[in-house]
Design a protein around this motif. Structure first.
Motif, short mmCIF file in Angstrom:
data_model
loop_
_atom_site.label_atom_id
_atom_site.label_comp_id
_atom_site.label_asym_id
_atom_site.label_seq_id
_atom_site.Cartn_x
_atom_site.Cartn_y
_atom_site.Cartn_z
N LYS A 118 0.81 -1.22 0.00
CA LYS A 118 0.00 0.00 0.00
C LYS A 118 0.84 1.27 0.00
N LEU A 119 2.11 1.21 0.34
CA LEU A 119 2.93 2.41 0.51
C LEU A 119 2.98 3.28 -0.74
N GLN A 120 3.24 2.70 -1.87
CA GLN A 120 3.34 3.50 -3.08
C GLN A 120 2.00 4.13 -3.42
N GLU A 121 0.91 3.42 -3.22
CA GLU A 121 -0.43 3.97 -3.47
C GLU A 121 -0.69 5.19 -2.58
N TRP A 122 -0.27 5.12 -1.31
CA TRP A 122 -0.49 6.26 -0.39
C TRP A 122 0.38 7.46 -0.78
N ILE A 123 1.59 7.19 -1.24
CA ILE A 123 2.47 8.28 -1.68
C ILE A 123 1.85 8.99 -2.88
N ASP A 124 1.34 8.21 -3.83
CA ASP A 124 0.70 8.80 -5.00
C ASP A 124 -0.52 9.62 -4.60
N GLN A 125 -1.32 9.11 -3.65
CA GLN A 125 -2.52 9.84 -3.20
C GLN A 125 -2.13 11.14 -2.52
N SER A 126 -1.04 11.16 -1.77
CA SER A 126 -0.66 12.36 -1.04
C SER A 126 -0.19 13.47 -1.98
N ASN A 127 0.22 13.12 -3.17
CA ASN A 127 0.70 14.11 -4.12
C ASN A 127 -0.41 14.62 -5.03
N ARG A 128 -1.58 14.01 -5.01
CA ARG A 128 -2.67 14.44 -5.89
C ARG A 128 -3.25 15.74 -5.40
N ASP A 129 -3.43 16.69 -6.33
CA ASP A 129 -3.96 18.00 -5.99
C ASP A 129 -5.44 17.94 -5.57
N ASP A 130 -6.21 17.05 -6.16
CA ASP A 130 -7.63 17.00 -5.86
C ASP A 130 -7.91 16.42 -4.47
N LEU A 131 -6.91 15.79 -3.84
CA LEU A 131 -7.10 15.24 -2.50
C LEU A 131 -6.49 16.11 -1.40
N ILE A 132 -5.68 17.10 -1.79
CA ILE A 132 -5.04 17.97 -0.81
C ILE A 132 -6.06 19.02 -0.38
N LYS A 133 -6.25 19.12 0.93
CA LYS A 133 -7.20 20.11 1.48
C LYS A 133 -6.50 21.44 1.57
N LYS A 134 -7.24 22.47 1.15
CA LYS A 134 -6.66 23.82 1.19
C LYS A 134 -7.38 24.67 2.20
#
Length: 134
Positions: A118-134
């Motif tokens: 799961k580690l690589q999947e979580w890293i990819d998710q953390s870099n996605r702009d649509d998932l980052i809360k502003k």
């Protein structure tokens, strides 16, 4: 507390008080201890009043002494021989083992994955702009 009282000593005492949790037993004029309900007799005691009453003379064994708190733990059952168990009670029947069926699907397994998977999947998710809360 009296110097002659030691753990393991056996005394003849007098029941001076009864509470739901045990009985207070006087060992001499200045010293008394508590016989917890579980130490009254061998077996289960639901109501201590069925076994003891104030004024009864009982043999007690000293289980513990707490000098700081001034408490002495006593046991009546430690002065009595344990009742013999019937042979049927000694030889317990082994419990039958329950049969369980294990079904494992190897294709499309959902659920628990190892951290490494799961580690690589979580890293990819953390870099996605649509998932980052502003």
């Amino acid at each position: 507390m009296s110097d002659k009282i030691e753990v393991g000593s056996v005394f003849k005492g007098k029941v001076t008080g009864i509470q739901p949790y045990g009985a207070f037993v006087s060992l001499d004029e200045n010293t008394q201890g508590l016989v917890h309900i579980s130490e009254v007799t061998h077996g289960y005691v639901k109501d201590i009043n069925e076994f003891l009453k104030v004024g009864d003379e009982v043999n007690v064994k000293v289980l513990s002494i707490d000098e700081n708190a001034g408490k002495i733990g006593l046991s009546i059952r430690a002065t009595e021989e344990a009742p013999a168990q019937p042979e049927a009670a000694k030889a317990k029947k082994p419990r039958p083992k329950r049969q369980t069926a294990a079904v494992v699907e190897t294709e499309n397994v959902q659920g628990f994955n190892t951290l490494k998977d799961k580690l690589q999947e979580w890293i990819d998710q953390s870099n996605r702009d649509d998932l980052i809360k502003k």
